[in-house]
Design an enzyme around this catalytic site. Structure first.
Site, PDB file in Angstrom:
ATOM      1  N   ASN A 184       0.583  -1.129  -0.085  1.00 54.48           N
ATOM      2  CA  ASN A 184      -0.030   0.021   0.105  1.00 54.48           C
ATOM      3  C   ASN A 184       0.578   1.201   0.006  1.00 54.48           C
ATOM      4  OD1 ASN A 184       0.390  -1.607   2.563  1.00 54.48           O
ATOM      5  ND2 ASN A 184      -0.450   0.262   3.482  1.00 54.48           N
ATOM      6  N   GLN A 212      -4.879  -3.647  -2.345  1.00 51.52           N
ATOM      7  CA  GLN A 212      -4.222  -2.669  -3.317  1.00 51.52           C
ATOM      8  C   GLN A 212      -4.035  -2.983  -4.579  1.00 51.52           C
ATOM      9  OE1 GLN A 212      -3.923   0.689  -2.629  1.00 51.52           O
ATOM     10  NE2 GLN A 212      -4.190   0.479  -0.285  1.00 51.52           N
ATOM     11  N   SER A 232     -11.069  -5.314  -0.952  1.00 48.87           N
ATOM     12  CA  SER A 232     -11.905  -4.276  -0.254  1.00 48.87           C
ATOM     13  C   SER A 232     -12.613  -3.112  -1.221  1.00 48.87           C
ATOM     14  CB  SER A 232     -10.909  -3.358   0.855  1.00 48.87           C
ATOM     15  OG  SER A 232     -11.687  -2.576   1.206  1.00 48.87           O
ATOM     16  N   HIS A 234     -13.991  -0.296  -1.060  1.00 50.24           N
ATOM     17  CA  HIS A 234     -13.447   1.147  -1.235  1.00 50.24           C
ATOM     18  C   HIS A 234     -12.225   1.649  -1.799  1.00 50.24           C
ATOM     19  CE1 HIS A 234     -10.631   2.220   2.148  1.00 50.24           C
ATOM     20  NE2 HIS A 234     -11.013   1.065   2.538  1.00 50.24           N
ATOM     21  N   THR A 270     -27.091 -10.809   8.083  1.00 51.63           N
ATOM     22  CA  THR A 270     -28.120 -10.088   6.918  1.00 51.63           C
ATOM     23  C   THR A 270     -27.067  -9.348   5.727  1.00 51.63           C
ATOM     24  OG1 THR A 270     -29.843  -9.868   8.461  1.00 51.63           O
ATOM     25  CG2 THR A 270     -30.081  -8.725   6.450  1.00 51.63           C
ATOM     26  N   CYS A 358      -4.444   3.924   7.464  1.00 48.62           N
ATOM     27  CA  CYS A 358      -4.871   3.348   8.845  1.00 48.62           C
ATOM     28  C   CYS A 358      -3.593   3.578   9.763  1.00 48.62           C
ATOM     29  CB  CYS A 358      -4.838   1.878   8.412  1.00 48.62           C
ATOM     30  SG  CYS A 358      -6.177   1.509   7.346  1.00 48.62           S
TER      31      CYS A 358
END
Length: 425
Positions: A184, A212, A232, A234, A270, A358
């Site tokens: 990353n 990434q 991921s 996003h 759910t 992060c």
């Protein structure tokens, strides 16, 4: 103020086409995908279409895709799902010196994981948590370009050996190899094909964090020979809060969560239909435009990188000799503090990063940059620029205007840099 965003490795905007695909599932098509009535089955059909779209992006079968809340959950499920410190097979015979029932850490001592020193914290912290339970972890070093040596992986693999069936005489066997696909911070792409062959020969499960790389470079899970792969949403123009875990058919993976029977029991809860639809659409768009995007973005990245090297004295590219994702460059600007430069650039309208989002706010220098051999002061003087699908040539021109000026201004204020510059004209 004109604002330019060059931090796409931290997150990406939701594509308009992705948002359009999602919107009906917030209102008109709101049904639970687990329901058997007609509205529920329409939601189920949308989820299964998305599963096919994500599978197509990485060369997998739809039934091998498990939807999660994001990359961190996917990484944790892969690691803890394979390396369960409470389960060991074969269960050895006890002798008179062994305690029964065995303590948790005693069972854990029969397990071994191989990873690298530059993994995302979602992997590193999971491995460190297992270490506290007694699991043996090998953290492989990398070269100056952030590359893992496949032969180092081969040498690190352990097989269980014992002179007797007592706990005290059994050495841990490697249960899992987890090496990220692309870093990353540096963009370095690891030689997963070679590592995958080694893992297969040794009959060891192989996981990769592809957060990434997905949507930036081609991925074929069969060519890479991975058993588990994390994605991921996003990071590839889908919303936050949605991700996926590829689980090769036949892989023995224990549940991380317990609840209903959603997703064949792999991941109860759910289903986030709108998010899943968004991830599926984003995967479809990425697959369609991957080659074109990679060429255009890499040209812009190279223009930015070369322009900064020419305009900022003593600047250098970190991991510049490695194969990298086409959108990422990481440069060191000696004589400045990266955080100060980041703030100065933000005030001028340019968003970039000193490392992983992060880890922002961390006092210590980047563990990735120190792992490739940078001293702390150079690690702290490094900035990451990560371009995206909508980065324009004018954005690069803007960065080439504001970054050199900001570096020069901060160097003027640095007595340390002035002394070094005087000593080395």
């Amino acid at each position: 103020m004109n604002r330019v965003y060059l931090d796409f490795n931290a997150t990406t905007p939701v594509e308009p086409e992705v948002l359009d695909a999602m919107l009906p599932y917030f209102s008109a098509e709101f049904a639970n995908a687990a329901s058997i009535h007609t509205p529920g089955q329409r939601a189920r059909a949308a989820v299964e279409t998305a599963r096919e779209q994500v599978a197509a992006l990485i060369g997998a079968r739809p039934q091998e895709i498990v939807f999660t809340s994001g990359g961190t959950e996917s990484d944790n499920h892969a690691i803890f799902g394979v390396v369960n410190p409470l389960v060991s097979a074969p269960f050895p015979k006890l002798d008179k010196h062994d305690e029964f029932p065995p303590q948790r850490h005693v069972l854990s001592q029969l397990k071994h994981i191989i990873t690298s020193a530059i993994e995302h914290e979602a992997v590193l912290n999971a491995c460190q948590a297992l270490e506290k339970d007694g699991v043996a972890v090998t953290y492989l070093s990398v070269d100056r370009d952030g590359r893992v040596d496949p032969e180092a992986v081969r040498r690190a693999i352990q097989t269980s050996r014992s002179d007797s069936n007592s706990f005290s005489n059994i050495s841990p066997a490697t249960s899992l190899i987890t090496i990220m696909h692309a870093n990353n911070e540096l963009g370095t792409v690891q030689p997963l094909e070679q590592i995958g062959r080694i893992a297969k020969e040794a009959d060891v499960y192989f996981h990769t964090d592809a957060v990434q790389s997905a949507g930036k470079i081609p991925i074929d899970v069969n060519a890479l020979q991975v058993d588990l792969l994390s994605l991921s949403g996003h990071k590839l123009y889908a919303p936050k809060g949605i991700g996926a875990l590829y689980v090769r058919g036949g892989t023995r993976l224990r549940q991380l969560l317990y609840g209903g029977h959603h997703q064949r029991g792999f991941r109860p809860g759910t289903e986030n239909v709108a998010g899943i639809v968004g991830l599926g659409k984003a995967a479809e768009l990425a697959r369609r435009s991957l080659a074109e995007d990679a060429l255009r973005i890499s040209n812009l990245r190279d223009k930015l990188q070369q322009g900064l090297l020419e305009r900022v004295p003593q600047s250098r590219v970190n991991a510049g000799a490695a194969r990298r994702t086409p959108n990422t460059t990481n440069l060191v600007f000696p004589g400045i503090e990266g955080e100060a430069l980041l703030i100065a650039l933000d005030l001028k309208g340019l968003a970039c990063s000193t490392g992983a989002a992060c880890s922002s706010g961390a006092v210590e220098p980047s563990h990735v940059l120190t792992a490739i051999g940078l001293p702390p002061e150079e690690a702290r003087a490094s900035l990451r620029f990560s371009l995206g699908r909508h980065t324009a040539p004018a954005d690069i021109d803007f960065a080439l205007h504001v970054v050199p000026a900001a570096v020069a201004q901060l160097r003027e204020l640095s007595p340390t840099y002035r002394k070094e510059a005087t000593a080395h004209p």
